[in-house]
Scaffold this motif. Sequence first.
Motif, PDB file in Angstrom:
ATOM      1  N   VAL A  93       0.845  -1.199   0.000  1.00  0.00           N
ATOM      2  CA  VAL A  93       0.000   0.000   0.000  1.00  0.00           C
ATOM      3  C   VAL A  93       0.878   1.247   0.000  1.00  0.00           C
ATOM      4  O   VAL A  93       0.653   2.184  -0.771  1.00  0.00           O
ATOM      5  CB  VAL A  93      -0.957  -0.013   1.217  1.00  0.00           C
ATOM      6  CG1 VAL A  93      -1.655   1.327   1.381  1.00  0.00           C
ATOM      7  CG2 VAL A  93      -1.978  -1.140   1.081  1.00  0.00           C
ATOM      8  N   ARG A  94       1.901   1.249   0.852  1.00  0.00           N
ATOM      9  CA  ARG A  94       2.803   2.408   0.907  1.00  0.00           C
ATOM     10  C   ARG A  94       3.520   2.613  -0.422  1.00  0.00           C
ATOM     11  O   ARG A  94       3.602   3.732  -0.936  1.00  0.00           O
ATOM     12  CB  ARG A  94       3.841   2.215   2.021  1.00  0.00           C
ATOM     13  CG  ARG A  94       4.736   3.436   2.244  1.00  0.00           C
ATOM     14  CD  ARG A  94       5.884   3.129   3.185  1.00  0.00           C
ATOM     15  NE  ARG A  94       6.903   2.308   2.571  1.00  0.00           N
ATOM     16  CZ  ARG A  94       7.835   2.756   1.703  1.00  0.00           C
ATOM     17  NH1 ARG A  94       7.851   4.020   1.337  1.00  0.00           N
ATOM     18  NH2 ARG A  94       8.741   1.931   1.198  1.00  0.00           N
ATOM     19  N   LEU A  95       3.996   1.536  -1.014  1.00  0.00           N
ATOM     20  CA  LEU A  95       4.705   1.643  -2.288  1.00  0.00           C
ATOM     21  C   LEU A  95       3.772   2.099  -3.411  1.00  0.00           C
ATOM     22  O   LEU A  95       4.198   2.833  -4.309  1.00  0.00           O
ATOM     23  CB  LEU A  95       5.366   0.308  -2.644  1.00  0.00           C
ATOM     24  CG  LEU A  95       6.572  -0.064  -1.783  1.00  0.00           C
ATOM     25  CD1 LEU A  95       7.012  -1.494  -2.088  1.00  0.00           C
ATOM     26  CD2 LEU A  95       7.711   0.908  -1.980  1.00  0.00           C
ATOM     27  N   GLU A  96       2.526   1.691  -3.368  1.00  0.00           N
ATOM     28  CA  GLU A  96       1.559   2.149  -4.378  1.00  0.00           C
ATOM     29  C   GLU A  96       1.368   3.664  -4.270  1.00  0.00           C
ATOM     30  O   GLU A  96       1.307   4.361  -5.285  1.00  0.00           O
ATOM     31  CB  GLU A  96       0.223   1.430  -4.199  1.00  0.00           C
ATOM     32  CG  GLU A  96      -0.806   1.777  -5.249  1.00  0.00           C
ATOM     33  CD  GLU A  96      -0.387   1.436  -6.668  1.00  0.00           C
ATOM     34  OE1 GLU A  96      -0.756   2.207  -7.590  1.00  0.00           O
ATOM     35  OE2 GLU A  96       0.304   0.415  -6.876  1.00  0.00           O
ATOM     36  N   ARG A  97       1.305   4.189  -3.054  1.00  0.00           N
ATOM     37  CA  ARG A  97       1.185   5.649  -2.866  1.00  0.00           C
ATOM     38  C   ARG A  97       2.420   6.362  -3.404  1.00  0.00           C
ATOM     39  O   ARG A  97       2.324   7.405  -4.049  1.00  0.00           O
ATOM     40  CB  ARG A  97       0.990   5.983  -1.392  1.00  0.00           C
ATOM     41  CG  ARG A  97      -0.381   5.670  -0.885  1.00  0.00           C
ATOM     42  CD  ARG A  97      -0.590   6.252   0.518  1.00  0.00           C
ATOM     43  NE  ARG A  97      -1.632   5.509   1.180  1.00  0.00           N
ATOM     44  CZ  ARG A  97      -1.504   4.849   2.318  1.00  0.00           C
ATOM     45  NH1 ARG A  97      -0.362   4.867   2.975  1.00  0.00           N
ATOM     46  NH2 ARG A  97      -2.507   4.195   2.831  1.00  0.00           N
ATOM     47  N   VAL A  98       3.590   5.815  -3.122  1.00  0.00           N
ATOM     48  CA  VAL A  98       4.838   6.402  -3.621  1.00  0.00           C
ATOM     49  C   VAL A  98       4.842   6.377  -5.145  1.00  0.00           C
ATOM     50  O   VAL A  98       5.206   7.369  -5.796  1.00  0.00           O
ATOM     51  CB  VAL A  98       6.071   5.657  -3.049  1.00  0.00           C
ATOM     52  CG1 VAL A  98       7.348   6.074  -3.753  1.00  0.00           C
ATOM     53  CG2 VAL A  98       6.185   5.900  -1.548  1.00  0.00           C
ATOM     54  N   ASP A  99       4.417   5.264  -5.729  1.00  0.00           N
ATOM     55  CA  ASP A  99       4.386   5.152  -7.183  1.00  0.00           C
ATOM     56  C   ASP A  99       3.431   6.178  -7.789  1.00  0.00           C
ATOM     57  O   ASP A  99       3.744   6.806  -8.807  1.00  0.00           O
ATOM     58  CB  ASP A  99       3.978   3.733  -7.603  1.00  0.00           C
ATOM     59  CG  ASP A  99       4.044   3.534  -9.099  1.00  0.00           C
ATOM     60  OD1 ASP A  99       5.096   3.879  -9.698  1.00  0.00           O
ATOM     61  OD2 ASP A  99       3.052   3.053  -9.678  1.00  0.00           O
ATOM     62  N   GLN A 100       2.279   6.373  -7.164  1.00  0.00           N
ATOM     63  CA  GLN A 100       1.329   7.368  -7.667  1.00  0.00           C
ATOM     64  C   GLN A 100       1.915   8.775  -7.590  1.00  0.00           C
ATOM     65  O   GLN A 100       1.750   9.575  -8.518  1.00  0.00           O
ATOM     66  CB  GLN A 100       0.019   7.287  -6.878  1.00  0.00           C
ATOM     67  CG  GLN A 100      -0.775   6.033  -7.177  1.00  0.00           C
ATOM     68  CD  GLN A 100      -1.960   5.845  -6.238  1.00  0.00           C
ATOM     69  OE1 GLN A 100      -2.186   6.635  -5.322  1.00  0.00           O
ATOM     70  NE2 GLN A 100      -2.703   4.768  -6.453  1.00  0.00           N
ATOM     71  N   ALA A 101       2.602   9.082  -6.506  1.00  0.00           N
ATOM     72  CA  ALA A 101       3.227  10.403  -6.370  1.00  0.00           C
ATOM     73  C   ALA A 101       4.313  10.593  -7.421  1.00  0.00           C
ATOM     74  O   ALA A 101       4.424  11.673  -8.031  1.00  0.00           O
ATOM     75  CB  ALA A 101       3.796  10.573  -4.967  1.00  0.00           C
ATOM     76  N   LEU A 102       5.099   9.549  -7.665  1.00  0.00           N
ATOM     77  CA  LEU A 102       6.135   9.634  -8.703  1.00  0.00           C
ATOM     78  C   LEU A 102       5.511   9.847 -10.079  1.00  0.00           C
ATOM     79  O   LEU A 102       6.011  10.644 -10.884  1.00  0.00           O
ATOM     80  CB  LEU A 102       6.984   8.360  -8.708  1.00  0.00           C
ATOM     81  CG  LEU A 102       7.939   8.181  -7.533  1.00  0.00           C
ATOM     82  CD1 LEU A 102       8.487   6.763  -7.513  1.00  0.00           C
ATOM     83  CD2 LEU A 102       9.057   9.202  -7.594  1.00  0.00           C
ATOM     84  N   GLN A 103       4.430   9.147 -10.342  1.00  0.00           N
ATOM     85  CA  GLN A 103       3.758   9.298 -11.630  1.00  0.00           C
ATOM     86  C   GLN A 103       3.211  10.713 -11.797  1.00  0.00           C
ATOM     87  O   GLN A 103       3.316  11.302 -12.873  1.00  0.00           O
ATOM     88  CB  GLN A 103       2.616   8.280 -11.777  1.00  0.00           C
ATOM     89  CG  GLN A 103       1.953   8.307 -13.144  1.00  0.00           C
ATOM     90  CD  GLN A 103       2.925   7.937 -14.248  1.00  0.00           C
ATOM     91  OE1 GLN A 103       3.556   6.889 -14.182  1.00  0.00           O
ATOM     92  NE2 GLN A 103       3.050   8.786 -15.255  1.00  0.00           N
TER      93      GLN A 103
END
Length: 131
Positions: A93-103
Motif C-alpha cells: 500500500v505504501r509503495l503504491e502511494r509512492v508510485d502514484q506520487a512519482l507518476q
Amino acid sequence: MRISEVSRLTGASAKAIRLYEARGLLPPVPRLNRYRDYSAQDVAWVQLIRQALGLGITLTAISRLQGQDGRLDWTAVLALLEQQRTRIASERVRLERVDQALQQVSDELQHWLRSGQGDCVLEPSGCTTGV
C-alpha cells in the motif's frame, strides 16, 4: 561435518553459521578435535534460517521459533509467516502511494517540457515558471 561443508551445502558463510550458533539459533555444536562437528540437523537449521532471512524475517524473530526442547514451534512459525504477510501488504500500500506520487510528478514534468513554458521550478503545488 566441518563448518566448511555446512557452508558449501547451505550457501551460508562460516561467519554467518558461527553467528547463528552464538545467537542460540543452532543447538550447541559438539567439538571433535577442536573443530565443530555439525550434524545433518544443523544443516537443516541453517537452511531454514537462510530461507527465513530471504523472506525478510529477522534473526530475532527466528530465535523465537524454537521451543524449549530445541524443536520448531510450528504454531509460532505460522504466526510469524502471517505477521510477515501483513507487513508486506502494508508495504505494498505504501509503495503504491509512492508510485502514484512519482507518476504525478513525472506527468507534470512531461507537461511542462511539452508546453515549452520555460524552466520548471518544483514547488509543493507543482511546477511554476522559473524566473
